[in-house]
Design an enzyme around this catalytic site. Sequence first.
Site, PDB file in Angstrom:
ATOM      1  N   CYS A   2       0.855  -1.183   0.000  1.00 29.17           N
ATOM      2  CA  CYS A   2       0.000   0.000   0.000  1.00 29.17           C
ATOM      3  C   CYS A   2       0.894   1.237   0.000  1.00 29.17           C
ATOM      4  O   CYS A   2       2.116   1.142   0.057  1.00 29.17           O
ATOM      5  CB  CYS A   2      -0.900   0.016   1.230  1.00 29.17           C
ATOM      6  SG  CYS A   2      -2.077  -1.351   1.344  1.00 29.17           S
ATOM      7  N   ARG A  53      -4.673   1.792  -1.314  1.00 31.55           N
ATOM      8  CA  ARG A  53      -4.844   0.467  -0.725  1.00 31.55           C
ATOM      9  C   ARG A  53      -4.731  -0.659  -1.749  1.00 31.55           C
ATOM     10  O   ARG A  53      -5.337  -0.609  -2.819  1.00 31.55           O
ATOM     11  CB  ARG A  53      -6.212   0.386  -0.039  1.00 31.55           C
ATOM     12  CG  ARG A  53      -6.441  -0.940   0.683  1.00 31.55           C
ATOM     13  CD  ARG A  53      -7.839  -1.014   1.237  1.00 31.55           C
ATOM     14  NE  ARG A  53      -8.064  -2.267   1.936  1.00 31.55           N
ATOM     15  CZ  ARG A  53      -9.266  -2.799   2.155  1.00 31.55           C
ATOM     16  NH1 ARG A  53     -10.349  -2.174   1.738  1.00 31.55           N
ATOM     17  NH2 ARG A  53      -9.375  -3.937   2.802  1.00 31.55           N
ATOM     18  N   LEU A  54      -3.940  -1.652  -1.369  1.00 35.01           N
ATOM     19  CA  LEU A  54      -3.941  -2.948  -2.039  1.00 35.01           C
ATOM     20  C   LEU A  54      -4.608  -3.920  -1.086  1.00 35.01           C
ATOM     21  O   LEU A  54      -4.059  -4.237  -0.030  1.00 35.01           O
ATOM     22  CB  LEU A  54      -2.515  -3.397  -2.360  1.00 35.01           C
ATOM     23  CG  LEU A  54      -2.387  -4.776  -3.008  1.00 35.01           C
ATOM     24  CD1 LEU A  54      -3.023  -4.781  -4.388  1.00 35.01           C
ATOM     25  CD2 LEU A  54      -0.922  -5.193  -3.104  1.00 35.01           C
ATOM     26  N   ILE A  56      -5.727  -7.106   0.726  1.00 38.39           N
ATOM     27  CA  ILE A  56      -5.213  -8.470   0.860  1.00 38.39           C
ATOM     28  C   ILE A  56      -5.972  -9.233   1.944  1.00 38.39           C
ATOM     29  O   ILE A  56      -6.592 -10.258   1.688  1.00 38.39           O
ATOM     30  CB  ILE A  56      -3.704  -8.461   1.171  1.00 38.39           C
ATOM     31  CG1 ILE A  56      -2.935  -7.838   0.000  1.00 38.39           C
ATOM     32  CG2 ILE A  56      -3.192  -9.879   1.437  1.00 38.39           C
ATOM     33  CD1 ILE A  56      -1.453  -7.706   0.234  1.00 38.39           C
ATOM     34  N   LEU A  57      -5.951  -8.731   3.189  1.00 40.66           N
ATOM     35  CA  LEU A  57      -6.546  -9.471   4.298  1.00 40.66           C
ATOM     36  C   LEU A  57      -8.056  -9.277   4.399  1.00 40.66           C
ATOM     37  O   LEU A  57      -8.780 -10.190   4.736  1.00 40.66           O
ATOM     38  CB  LEU A  57      -5.880  -9.053   5.620  1.00 40.66           C
ATOM     39  CG  LEU A  57      -4.410  -9.462   5.768  1.00 40.66           C
ATOM     40  CD1 LEU A  57      -3.842  -8.927   7.070  1.00 40.66           C
ATOM     41  CD2 LEU A  57      -4.271 -10.975   5.709  1.00 40.66           C
ATOM     42  N   ASN A  79       0.804   0.775   5.884  1.00 44.01           N
ATOM     43  CA  ASN A  79       1.292  -0.067   4.794  1.00 44.01           C
ATOM     44  C   ASN A  79       2.018  -1.255   5.411  1.00 44.01           C
ATOM     45  O   ASN A  79       2.942  -1.070   6.204  1.00 44.01           O
ATOM     46  CB  ASN A  79       2.260   0.733   3.902  1.00 44.01           C
ATOM     47  CG  ASN A  79       3.007  -0.154   2.928  1.00 44.01           C
ATOM     48  OD1 ASN A  79       2.484  -1.147   2.433  1.00 44.01           O
ATOM     49  ND2 ASN A  79       4.252   0.215   2.650  1.00 44.01           N
ATOM     50  N   GLY A  80       1.594  -2.464   5.058  1.00 43.65           N
ATOM     51  CA  GLY A  80       2.322  -3.618   5.562  1.00 43.65           C
ATOM     52  C   GLY A  80       1.421  -4.751   5.993  1.00 43.65           C
ATOM     53  O   GLY A  80       0.268  -4.854   5.586  1.00 43.65           O
ATOM     54  N   GLU A  81       1.976  -5.594   6.863  1.00 41.32           N
ATOM     55  CA  GLU A  81       1.240  -6.736   7.384  1.00 41.32           C
ATOM     56  C   GLU A  81       1.781  -7.114   8.752  1.00 41.32           C
ATOM     57  O   GLU A  81       2.991  -7.260   8.932  1.00 41.32           O
ATOM     58  CB  GLU A  81       1.350  -7.932   6.435  1.00 41.32           C
ATOM     59  CG  GLU A  81       0.525  -9.134   6.868  1.00 41.32           C
ATOM     60  CD  GLU A  81       0.599 -10.289   5.879  1.00 41.32           C
ATOM     61  OE1 GLU A  81       0.044 -11.361   6.198  1.00 41.32           O
ATOM     62  OE2 GLU A  81       1.214 -10.127   4.807  1.00 41.32           O
TER      63      GLU A  81
END
Length: 207
Positions: A2, A53-54, A56-57, A79-81
Amino acid sequence: MCGLAGIWTNKSCSSEELRNLINSMSKSLNHRGPDSSGEWIDAGSGIALGHRRLSILDLSMAGHQPMLSSSNRYLISYNGEVYNFKYLRDRLEKEGLAPSWRGNSDTELILAFIEARGLEQALSNFIGMFAFALWDQQERMLFLVRDRLGIKPLYYGQFKNTFLFSSELKAMKKHPDFQMEIDQDALALFFRYSYIPAPYTIFKGVR
């Protein structure tokens, strides 16, 4: 992946002016987050946060950013996980500290854990790769955070009365106060090592 961008200024700016500026910065990060975009403006505090935003979750709008915490105290552009977010979510639920969850994103978990434990303790529990901007509306404080290894990018710099930050330098360059002055020390480091080591960047005043 992101993208985040932000402005904090003590210059007098209207909400519309801040929105136009943050939108311009965020649009330059389209490639980092093609699924959706968002911005949050508080002209009274001179702050604007943007996000690309990308998904994913959590693919729903429940994961939309910038995101407010359940109490509306904290606002995050992230941004991240966080790899262990499900474990931490279960911990909050067992301890009776979980909010009424809106979705299943790690973004919401980050906010909930910060509200429950405070930022410093929360960070000691997060395992993952991340960079985020956290605005505390109650204390009117801005926190910029990266993971321990600095995997996710985060650039920042002060220009006149404006503090800028973003996932990539190109977003900061969209702001009219940004000064593209080459940092001669950073240039020397590049010729010595064939890259520019952190915290330096090619531009003076940007870290």
